[in-house]
Design a protein around this motif. Structure first.
Motif, PDB file in Angstrom:
ATOM      1  N   ARG A  53       0.829  -1.217   0.000  1.00 32.89           N
ATOM      2  CA  ARG A  53       0.000   0.000   0.000  1.00 32.89           C
ATOM      3  C   ARG A  53       0.860   1.263   0.000  1.00 32.89           C
ATOM      4  O   ARG A  53       0.476   2.284  -0.564  1.00 32.89           O
ATOM      5  CB  ARG A  53      -0.929  -0.014   1.214  1.00 32.89           C
ATOM      6  N   LEU A  54       2.012   1.190   0.640  1.00 31.65           N
ATOM      7  CA  LEU A  54       2.937   2.335   0.603  1.00 31.65           C
ATOM      8  C   LEU A  54       3.461   2.537  -0.818  1.00 31.65           C
ATOM      9  O   LEU A  54       3.543   3.667  -1.309  1.00 31.65           O
ATOM     10  CB  LEU A  54       4.102   2.099   1.569  1.00 31.65           C
ATOM     11  N   LEU A  55       3.808   1.434  -1.463  1.00 25.21           N
ATOM     12  CA  LEU A  55       4.317   1.536  -2.838  1.00 25.21           C
ATOM     13  C   LEU A  55       3.253   2.115  -3.762  1.00 25.21           C
ATOM     14  O   LEU A  55       3.556   2.889  -4.671  1.00 25.21           O
ATOM     15  CB  LEU A  55       4.749   0.155  -3.348  1.00 25.21           C
ATOM     16  N   MET A  56       1.999   1.740  -3.516  1.00 22.48           N
ATOM     17  CA  MET A  56       0.913   2.218  -4.373  1.00 22.48           C
ATOM     18  C   MET A  56       0.441   3.620  -3.998  1.00 22.48           C
ATOM     19  O   MET A  56      -0.462   4.170  -4.630  1.00 22.48           O
ATOM     20  CB  MET A  56      -0.287   1.257  -4.281  1.00 22.48           C
ATOM     21  N   GLY A  57       1.014   4.171  -2.936  1.00 25.38           N
ATOM     22  CA  GLY A  57       0.612   5.521  -2.513  1.00 25.38           C
ATOM     23  C   GLY A  57      -0.758   5.546  -1.868  1.00 25.38           C
ATOM     24  O   GLY A  57      -1.379   6.602  -1.761  1.00 25.38           O
ATOM     25  N   MET A  78      10.277   7.070 -10.139  1.00 22.13           N
ATOM     26  CA  MET A  78       9.328   8.122  -9.755  1.00 22.13           C
ATOM     27  C   MET A  78       8.940   7.921  -8.298  1.00 22.13           C
ATOM     28  O   MET A  78       8.812   6.774  -7.838  1.00 22.13           O
ATOM     29  CB  MET A  78       8.079   8.070 -10.640  1.00 22.13           C
ATOM     30  N   ASP A  79       8.730   9.048  -7.598  1.00 25.25           N
ATOM     31  CA  ASP A  79       8.391   8.975  -6.184  1.00 25.25           C
ATOM     32  C   ASP A  79       6.962   8.449  -5.997  1.00 25.25           C
ATOM     33  O   ASP A  79       6.029   8.944  -6.639  1.00 25.25           O
ATOM     34  CB  ASP A  79       8.523  10.367  -5.553  1.00 25.25           C
ATOM     35  N   SER A  80       6.826   7.489  -5.097  1.00 19.46           N
ATOM     36  CA  SER A  80       5.516   6.821  -4.963  1.00 19.46           C
ATOM     37  C   SER A  80       4.424   7.767  -4.494  1.00 19.46           C
ATOM     38  O   SER A  80       3.245   7.536  -4.775  1.00 19.46           O
ATOM     39  CB  SER A  80       5.622   5.649  -3.992  1.00 19.46           C
ATOM     40  N   GLN A  81       4.764   8.817  -3.800  1.00 20.09           N
ATOM     41  CA  GLN A  81       3.748   9.760  -3.332  1.00 20.09           C
ATOM     42  C   GLN A  81       3.577  10.915  -4.322  1.00 20.09           C
ATOM     43  O   GLN A  81       2.465  11.209  -4.751  1.00 20.09           O
ATOM     44  CB  GLN A  81       4.137  10.309  -1.948  1.00 20.09           C
ATOM     45  N   ASN A 109       2.450   9.847  -8.009  1.00 26.90           N
ATOM     46  CA  ASN A 109       1.548   8.705  -7.873  1.00 26.90           C
ATOM     47  C   ASN A 109       0.730   8.406  -9.126  1.00 26.90           C
ATOM     48  O   ASN A 109       0.583   7.245  -9.528  1.00 26.90           O
ATOM     49  CB  ASN A 109       0.635   8.951  -6.677  1.00 26.90           C
ATOM     50  N   ILE A 110       0.202   9.434  -9.746  1.00 29.70           N
ATOM     51  CA  ILE A 110      -0.662   9.226 -10.918  1.00 29.70           C
ATOM     52  C   ILE A 110       0.152   8.661 -12.080  1.00 29.70           C
ATOM     53  O   ILE A 110      -0.260   7.698 -12.748  1.00 29.70           O
ATOM     54  CB  ILE A 110      -1.343  10.549 -11.338  1.00 29.70           C
ATOM     55  N   ALA A 111       1.334   9.263 -12.297  1.00 28.39           N
ATOM     56  CA  ALA A 111       2.178   8.783 -13.404  1.00 28.39           C
ATOM     57  C   ALA A 111       2.585   7.326 -13.158  1.00 28.39           C
ATOM     58  O   ALA A 111       2.639   6.518 -14.101  1.00 28.39           O
ATOM     59  CB  ALA A 111       3.417   9.668 -13.521  1.00 28.39           C
ATOM     60  N   LEU A 152      -8.495   3.904  -7.098  1.00 33.75           N
ATOM     61  CA  LEU A 152      -7.257   4.659  -6.905  1.00 33.75           C
ATOM     62  C   LEU A 152      -6.018   3.876  -7.334  1.00 33.75           C
ATOM     63  O   LEU A 152      -4.922   4.423  -7.368  1.00 33.75           O
ATOM     64  CB  LEU A 152      -7.132   5.099  -5.444  1.00 33.75           C
ATOM     65  N   ALA A 153      -6.182   2.613  -7.677  1.00 35.28           N
ATOM     66  CA  ALA A 153      -5.066   1.855  -8.245  1.00 35.28           C
ATOM     67  C   ALA A 153      -4.897   2.193  -9.724  1.00 35.28           C
ATOM     68  O   ALA A 153      -3.904   1.835 -10.339  1.00 35.28           O
ATOM     69  CB  ALA A 153      -5.303   0.366  -8.077  1.00 35.28           C
ATOM     70  N   THR A 154      -5.896   2.870 -10.296  1.00 32.05           N
ATOM     71  CA  THR A 154      -5.796   3.343 -11.679  1.00 32.05           C
ATOM     72  C   THR A 154      -5.276   4.791 -11.623  1.00 32.05           C
ATOM     73  O   THR A 154      -5.182   5.350 -10.527  1.00 32.05           O
ATOM     74  CB  THR A 154      -7.179   3.305 -12.371  1.00 32.05           C
ATOM     75  N   PRO A 155      -4.956   5.369 -12.751  1.00 27.61           N
ATOM     76  CA  PRO A 155      -4.400   6.738 -12.694  1.00 27.61           C
ATOM     77  C   PRO A 155      -5.442   7.790 -12.322  1.00 27.61           C
ATOM     78  O   PRO A 155      -5.726   8.712 -13.074  1.00 27.61           O
ATOM     79  CB  PRO A 155      -3.875   6.965 -14.111  1.00 27.61           C
ATOM     80  N   VAL A 156      -6.037   7.639 -11.165  1.00 27.31           N
ATOM     81  CA  VAL A 156      -7.029   8.592 -10.675  1.00 27.31           C
ATOM     82  C   VAL A 156      -6.589   9.002  -9.268  1.00 27.31           C
ATOM     83  O   VAL A 156      -6.282   8.147  -8.453  1.00 27.31           O
ATOM     84  CB  VAL A 156      -8.437   7.947 -10.603  1.00 27.31           C
ATOM     85  N   SER A 157      -6.559  10.304  -9.022  1.00 26.49           N
ATOM     86  CA  SER A 157      -6.141  10.765  -7.694  1.00 26.49           C
ATOM     87  C   SER A 157      -7.351  10.849  -6.771  1.00 26.49           C
ATOM     88  O   SER A 157      -8.501  10.894  -7.222  1.00 26.49           O
ATOM     89  CB  SER A 157      -5.479  12.132  -7.799  1.00 26.49           C
TER      90      SER A 157
END
Lengths: 304, 517
Positions: A57-61, A75-78, A81-83, B365-370
């Motif tokens: 979960r930390l890796l996935m932000g 890329m930084d996990s936090q 995150n989107i990228a 949120l596992a997809t590219p959605v914030s």
């Protein structure tokens, strides 16, 4: 897994440095330093509550670290995150509920949020995993829901695949198919991190593995690296009555038990010194069995 | 209930001609609105008025609530896989039904007792103490609830899902309520009242002078509940676990239609996915709002008749404002949409909370959605839903108005639509903050409490002569009566600030909290 990747192929697709999430009462993850190379399949092993899901979960932000950092694909996990998530496939440990929706709808929804997913890939995965996406998701068995989860994990051909207990609920045939998918992804250059508490399957499918317990990474290594610390269990019958103290004094020998002409002990590392000692004692019978990694890890965990 | 008692006693005292005159003024309108509440007897007494105004609707509300609980008690638990372990211990299906029914009966008894105490306090506050009457009345309400529970339990054995059973049971109970209210106008079909629990419960309206405890009516309600529970037990014993008593054999499934690129694009926005997922519910909300508003509009001649005689009962500014009495009534009918929007937002709040608890937020949120985007898109979906509900209500108003030859003003309807959407956005902002802060089911309760407090704020401020701003700046007062006139700029600013600031605060909280339950 057929071959362990060489060191030159490792440039850190996933890198953590001092990654810590403290839930209090010694629960959480503490000072995780880990580097997983591109194309590597890494197994995260540990008992329930060890910190595997927290790491993922930390890796996935999905949660924020108290300190330390994690990078995925540089890329930084936090921060990024989107990228990151554009290039990551993620299977959560706890399957989500999607009441009243067909499995195809669930996949469409998640594919839509990602964008650009090839329907043919989804169809291919559904066929390989033998799942009918026309059924209502909530009516599916746990194993079939897991297949839906696997489809959404692999469908966009991610560069990094992170899975929490991916084989849970899959039958043996599907487990085999799952490991084929993992191998194919790895061969195509994807990095795979998966958690499990079943060491036997990870032992066969991963290039390297890490043992985690109480939030601390105890040991990391390839199968071969871990083999060097493997343990042999030796049982023998000798004419010359040995003494346990002498046996325990041999390099690598421990837990020696002597009953009359029978002896048994554990040997860590090379078995050579013990064989030399036995050779001088008229051996009648000798049985040596290498403990599996699982037995070794259990022994270590129990020793803690 | 206590506040109602105080308010009614005050009305009796203030009304020119006293309680009798007040009752005379209301009876005619009550006749016109009998589809909603009936019978209306002895409205010149506090007991009679409270029973008519509050107890009848309470009976229906508790019966529907109990029916929903009945559907969840066995089928709902089955769907959550929570019953298998109990049955695996050797507990029989009959024992499961028995234990759960006893448990629910105890809860209903406690609730009924609390309601009786509240009603007795209301009666005492109004100067007509009647503890026994309050208790007997609430026995009727509680037994109605048990019949509702039993009906829900039975229906849930027969239809595929607990959710579907809740809908069917609620419709049956509402139909029985309406039919019981109107049976005198139904000819031979009026006999259907004997199948309605509300018919028997009406014999237990002990707060109305001339009524008291009725043993036969009580027995009828007990027998109804028992028969329905018995039938539910029989059905539960005969059906397959996890399936309705009568279910279609699964046909050979056709290969699933694969998600095409075009459909994927539609779901590229979480708001679209949310609206699509809730499309059936949204149609029901819009239809319900339309029916409600249409019904209100259809009652226009009866109510206008009353208001013409007793302008005191006109809401808002009354005829002094220079607005025609018909326009005021149309505005009053349009205001109904505010209540529907509140209910809709509370349901959406529950859905947001469930999304987090049931892992859907994590999956998205596992997809590219914030998190921020998800919160924003949820609000977009909510405001779009509010727009649909409002559209439904306006269609209902137009149809209802056409039925009574009333011409609605286009500008008024446009104001109503715009204000409703702004109101929905404000509520959405508040709901987003509540969900972000509480994260769990308590957020739904908090939202419901906030809305109830805001609703009462205006009434209580008026009743107890609190400062004007207290009344003016409640959420409901801020909504105003847009069909008649756009609410003041202060109220508009309040709604806009709630919408914008609520969204901003929710985003700030969400970004700092875990994205998993």
């Amino acid at each position: 897994m057929a071959e362990v990747l060489g060191d030159d192929s490792r440039h850190g697709a996933i890198v953590t440095s001092g990654l810590t999430k403290d839930y209090g009462q010694s629960r959480g993850l503490f000072d995780l330093d880990l580097e997983i190379a591109p194309g590597e399949v890494f197994g995260f092993i540990g008992p329930n509550g060890a910190g595997k899901t927290t790491t993922i979960r930390l890796l996935m932000g999905l949660i924020r670290p108290d300190r330390g950092s994690a990078t995925l694909l540089d890329m930084d996990s936090q921060r990024d995150n989107i990228a990151i998530k554009r290039r990551v496939g993620y299977l959560p440990g706890e399957l989500p509920q999607f009441p009243r929706l067909k499995a195809s709808h669930v996949i469409t929804l998640l594919a839509g949020l990602r964008g650009g997913v090839d329907p043919a890939v989804i169809a291919g995965l559904a066929e390989r995993l033998d799942i009918d996406l026309g059924r209502r998701y909530e009516d599916l068995s746990h194993g079939n829901k897991q297949k839906v989860g696997l489809i959404q994990t692999f469908m966009h051909r991610p560069d990094v695949i992170i899975m929490d207990e991916p084989t849970l609920g899959l039958d043996p045939l599907m487990q085999r198919e799952f490991w084929r998918l993992v191998q194919e992804a790895s061969s195509a250059g994807s990095t795979v991190l998966l958690s499990s508490h079943v060491l036997a399957e990870v032992e066969l499918g991963c290039h390297r593995m890490g043992l985690i317990r109480n939030g601390h990474l105890l040991r990391v290594g390839s199968l071969e690296e871990l083999r060097t610390t493997r343990v042999h269990r030796v049982d023998a019958i000798v004419h010359d009555h040995p003494d346990a103290a002498g046996l325990n004094a041999i390099e690598g020998v421990s837990e020696a038990v002597v009953q009359g002409d029978r002896l048994s002990c554990s040997v860590h590392g090379s078995i050579g010194p013990l064989l030399a000692w036995l050779a001088a004692r008229d051996v009648v019978e000798l049985d040596s069995r290498e403990l599996s990694l699982e037995e070794v890890f259990f022994t270590e965990l129990e020793a803690e | 209930m206590y506040l109602m008692g105080l308010a009614i006693a005050q009305e009796f005292a203030d009304f020119p001609g006293g309680a009798a005159a007040l009752a005379g003024s209301i009876t005619r309108a009550a006749e016109g609105m009998r589809i909603m509440r009936w019978p209306a007897e002895r409205l010149d007494t506090l007991g009679g008025y409270l029973t008519y105004h509050n107890v009848t609707m309470l009976m229906l509300g508790l019966a529907i609530y109990s029916a929903v609980q009945g559907t969840r008690m066995v089928r709902g638990e089955e769907q959550r896989h929570a019953l298998e372990e109990i049955l695996a211990t050797g507990w029989s299906r009959w024992a499961v039904i028995r234990d759960r029914t006893v448990g629910f009966a105890i809860i209903t008894a406690v609730v009924s007792l609390a309601l009786a105490v509240g009603t007795a306090a209301a009666m005492a506050a109004g100067g007509e103490s009647d503890l026994a009457g309050s208790l007997v009345t609430m026995v009727g309400v509680g037994l109605c609830g048990m019949v509702g529970y039993a009906l829900g339990l039975l229906v849930s054995q027969l239809v595929p899902t607990a959710r579907g059973a809740a809908g069917v049971s609620s419709i049956i109970l509402t139909a029985l309520y309406v039919l019981n209210n109107t049976w005198e106008e139904l000819g031979w079909f009026g006999a259907v009242r004997f199948a309605s629990p509300f018919y028997y419960a009406n014999y237990l309206r002990a707060l109305v002078p001339g009524y008291g405890f009725d043993l036969l009516a009580t027995l009828a309600l007990v027998v109804m509940a028992d028969v329905l529970i018995g039938l539910a037990g029989l059905a539960f014993g005969r059906r397959f676990y996890g399936a309705a008593l009568w279910h279609r054999r699964r046909r050979k499934e056709l290969p699933a239609a694969l998600p095409g690129v075009r459909r994927q694009r539609l779901f590229g926005f979480p708001s679209m996915a949310l609206l699509f997922r809730g499309r059936v519910g949204l149609i029901a909300w819009a239809g319900g709002a339309g029916s409600f508003a249409g019904l209100m509009m259809a009652l226009e001649p009866s109510v206008i008749d009353m208001w013409s005689t007793f302008s005191k009962y006109m809401p808002g500014a009354g005829t002094d404002s220079g607005v025609s009495i018909e326009t005021i009534y149309a505005g009053f009918s349009g205001e109904i949409v505010a209540l529907v929007i509140v209910a809709y937002v509370i349901v959406q709040t529950a859905a947001w909370t469930a999304d987090l608890a049931e892992g859907r937020v994590e999956a998205v949120l596992a997809t590219p959605v914030s998190w921020s985007r998800l919160v924003l898109e949820r609000l977009v979906a909510l405001v779009s839903g509010v727009a649909c509900v409002t559209a439904g209500a306006i269609v209902g108003l137009v149809i209802g108005a056409a039925g009574v030859d009333f011409e609605l003003a286009g500008a008024g309807l446009a104001r109503l639509a715009a204000d409703s959407v702004l109101f929905g956005a404000a509520l959405g902002g508040v709901a987003a903050v509540v969900v972000a802060a509480f994260r769990r089911g308590a957020g739904v309760t908090a939202m419901a409490v906030l809305m109830t407090a805001s609703y009462l704020q205006g009434y209580l401020a008026k009743m107890f002569e609190w400062p004007e701003w207290v009344q003016k700046y409640s959420l409901f007062s801020a909504f105003g009566n847009p069909y008649v006139e756009w609410p003041g700029s202060g109220q508009t600013v309040l709604l806009a600030v709630l919408a914008i600031a609520g969204t901003a605060v929710a985003l700030a909280i969400a970004e700092r909290t875990p994205k998993v339950a």
